[in-house]
Design an enzyme around this catalytic site. Structure first.
Site, short mmCIF file in Angstrom:
data_model
loop_
_atom_site.label_atom_id
_atom_site.label_comp_id
_atom_site.label_asym_id
_atom_site.label_seq_id
_atom_site.Cartn_x
_atom_site.Cartn_y
_atom_site.Cartn_z
N ASP A 159 -3.79 15.44 -5.48
CA ASP A 159 -2.71 15.69 -4.50
C ASP A 159 -2.01 17.01 -4.83
OD1 ASP A 159 -2.62 12.75 -3.28
OD2 ASP A 159 -2.74 12.60 -5.45
N HIS A 187 -0.54 7.86 -5.58
CA HIS A 187 -1.69 8.56 -4.98
C HIS A 187 -2.06 7.82 -3.69
CE1 HIS A 187 -5.41 10.59 -4.29
NE2 HIS A 187 -6.11 9.48 -4.44
P1 NAD Z 1 -19.17 5.58 -6.11
O1 NAD Z 1 -19.34 4.32 -5.34
O2 NAD Z 1 -20.05 6.75 -5.80
O3 NAD Z 1 -19.36 5.29 -7.66
C1 NAD Z 1 -18.67 4.25 -8.29
C2 NAD Z 1 -19.48 3.87 -9.51
O4 NAD Z 1 -18.70 2.91 -10.23
C3 NAD Z 1 -20.81 3.21 -9.16
O5 NAD Z 1 -21.86 3.78 -9.93
C4 NAD Z 1 -20.58 1.74 -9.52
O6 NAD Z 1 -21.77 1.08 -9.95
C5 NAD Z 1 -19.58 1.91 -10.66
N1 NAD Z 1 -18.81 0.71 -10.97
C6 NAD Z 1 -18.33 -0.22 -10.13
N2 NAD Z 1 -17.71 -1.18 -10.82
C7 NAD Z 1 -17.77 -0.84 -12.13
C8 NAD Z 1 -17.33 -1.43 -13.33
N3 NAD Z 1 -16.69 -2.59 -13.33
N4 NAD Z 1 -17.57 -0.79 -14.49
C9 NAD Z 1 -18.23 0.39 -14.50
N5 NAD Z 1 -18.70 1.00 -13.40
C10 NAD Z 1 -18.47 0.38 -12.23
O7 NAD Z 1 -17.62 5.98 -6.02
P2 NAD Z 1 -16.95 7.38 -6.34
O8 NAD Z 1 -16.94 8.18 -5.09
O9 NAD Z 1 -17.48 7.94 -7.58
O10 NAD Z 1 -15.42 6.91 -6.54
C11 NAD Z 1 -15.02 6.12 -7.62
C12 NAD Z 1 -13.58 5.71 -7.46
O11 NAD Z 1 -12.72 6.87 -7.50
C13 NAD Z 1 -13.25 5.01 -6.13
O12 NAD Z 1 -12.34 3.95 -6.37
C14 NAD Z 1 -12.55 6.11 -5.33
O13 NAD Z 1 -11.71 5.59 -4.33
C15 NAD Z 1 -11.78 6.78 -6.43
N6 NAD Z 1 -11.26 8.13 -6.15
C16 NAD Z 1 -10.02 8.43 -6.64
C17 NAD Z 1 -9.48 9.68 -6.43
C18 NAD Z 1 -8.10 10.02 -6.96
O14 NAD Z 1 -7.58 11.11 -6.64
N7 NAD Z 1 -7.46 9.17 -7.75
C19 NAD Z 1 -10.21 10.63 -5.73
C20 NAD Z 1 -11.48 10.32 -5.25
C21 NAD Z 1 -12.00 9.03 -5.45
C1 LMR Z 2 -8.93 10.95 -2.22
O1 LMR Z 2 -7.71 11.15 -2.19
O2 LMR Z 2 -9.75 11.75 -1.73
C2 LMR Z 2 -9.45 9.72 -2.89
O3 LMR Z 2 -8.39 8.92 -3.35
C3 LMR Z 2 -10.41 8.95 -2.07
C4 LMR Z 2 -9.71 8.23 -0.94
O4 LMR Z 2 -9.98 7.04 -0.75
O5 LMR Z 2 -8.91 8.86 -0.25
#
Ligand code: NAD
Ligand code: LMR
Length: 326
Positions: A159, A187
């Protein structure tokens, strides 16, 4: 040569993992002189995919990559780690809010908090990326009673970076020249990106823009809803920018900010009237591996109302997971 630092990354087979691991191994997170050992956690069904990523990491022949472990057991992944990036969780899809993931993902963080408590280095720096990041970080912190709560943080840096880019575009100035930006709260679309104190080469950004309606009706919604806009456009949630923000967050925490403000989601110490322990985005500076909340900022009426909205949302999320925390 320095001793290697053990870095755990969960969700290692996921899309953020794929954007993150190569940059950690190349030294972008902990420094170009700091060897790392990567301890990769993912679900049993993702182990083959993790092995594939490890093959690619090997094929990069990174001089700083001193070892790798792949596992589906959190107690193996977190053994002696000094940095833990908790990424693995389900992402949202079109039409969902991040808090809709609360029940799907909350349990992951009770288990992983307990495992960190048991086996991680006592000074481990934990960053929660998996959504809803603030409340998941709160759950992990509460599930690790023997670790210092201040070791647990949530990612607000995406953000912060999004807000920097919007301000650079609006003012026609360089991102690198913007200082003293703060992002308060969750967030989520309720986060409050606050440029009242921001400067560009010493000049006030607020005075340069001088447009409250733009702030309220364009800037805040653009930054707050950027994640949804990316899901709409890509069909997948942000990954490379999320990995970049995670690297920025840990690098600044570990190596320091030289007095520059950055935003971190951290357990409140009561500053600015935010109840203790709420995992809240604050402006901080980092030095010697510690973060310190920037103090003494005046909170005007508009800012207080924005901060209250994001705080209320976090309090609701916290109430929604209370049953998991005994
Ligand atoms: P993705 O689905 O591509 O990958 C997630 C991975 O986590 C997968 O490989 C899955 O098998 C694994 N996983 C699921 N449960 C698990 C567990 N208990 N232990 C270990 N691994 C596990 O998703 P992504 O795009 O990499 O996103 C991951 C997370 O990050 C999501 O929750 C997404 O919303 C979040 N995210 C947060 C932000 C932020 O700014 N905070 C930004 C982008 C994404
Ligand atoms: C983001 O801000 O891009 C991540 O938290 C993914 C989402 O679900 O928005």
């Amino acid at each position: 040569m320095k001793a290697p630092v053990r870095v755990a990354v969960t969700g290692a087979a996921g899309q953020i993992g794929y954007s993150l691991l190569f940059r950690i191994a190349s030294g972008e997170m902990l420094g170009k002189d700091q060897p790392v050992i990567l301890q990769l956690l993912d679900l049993p069904q993702a182990q083959t995919a993790v092995k594939g990523v490890m093959m690619e990491l090997e094929d990069c022949a990174f001089p700083l990559l001193a070892g790798m472990v792949a596992t589906d057991d959190p107690e193996v992944a977190f053994k002696d780690v000094q940095v833990a990036l908790l990424v693995g969780a389900r992402p949202r899809s079109k039409g969902m809010e991040r808090k809709d993931l609360l029940t799907a993902n909350a349990e992951i963080f009770t288990v992983q908090g307990a495992a960190l408590n048991k086996v991680a280095d006592r000074n481990v720096k934990v960053l929660v990326v998996g959504n809803p990041a603030n409340t998941n970080a709160y759950i992990a912190m509460k599930s690790a009673p023997d670790l210092n709560p201040n070791n647990f943080t949530a990612m607000l840096r995406l953000d912060h970076n999004r807000a920097l880019s919007q301000l650079a575009a609006k003012t026609g100035k360089a991102v690198a020249d913007i200082e003293k930006l703060a992002v308060w709260g969750n967030h989520s679309p309720t986060m409050y990106a606050d440029y009242r104190y921001a400067t560009i080469n010493g000049e006030s950004v607020k005075d340069m823009i001088n447009d409250h309606e733009w702030n309220r009706d364009v800037f805040l919604p653009t930054v707050g809803k950027r994640g949804a806009a990316i899901i709409e456009a890509r069909g997948l949630s942000s990954a490379a920018s999320a990995a970049n923000a995670a690297i920025d967050h840990i690098r600044d925490w570990a190596l320091g900010t030289n007095g520059k403000w950055v935003t971190m989601g951290i357990p409140s110490d009561g500053s600015y009237g935010i109840p203790k322990d709420v995992m809240f985005g604050f402006p901080v500076t980092c030095e010697n591996g510690q973060y310190t909340i920037v103090q003494g900022l005046e909170i005007d009426e508009f800012s207080r109302s924005c901060i209250n909205v994001t705080l209320n949302e976090l309090e609701e999320e916290r109430a929604g997971v209370a049953h998991l925390l005994g």
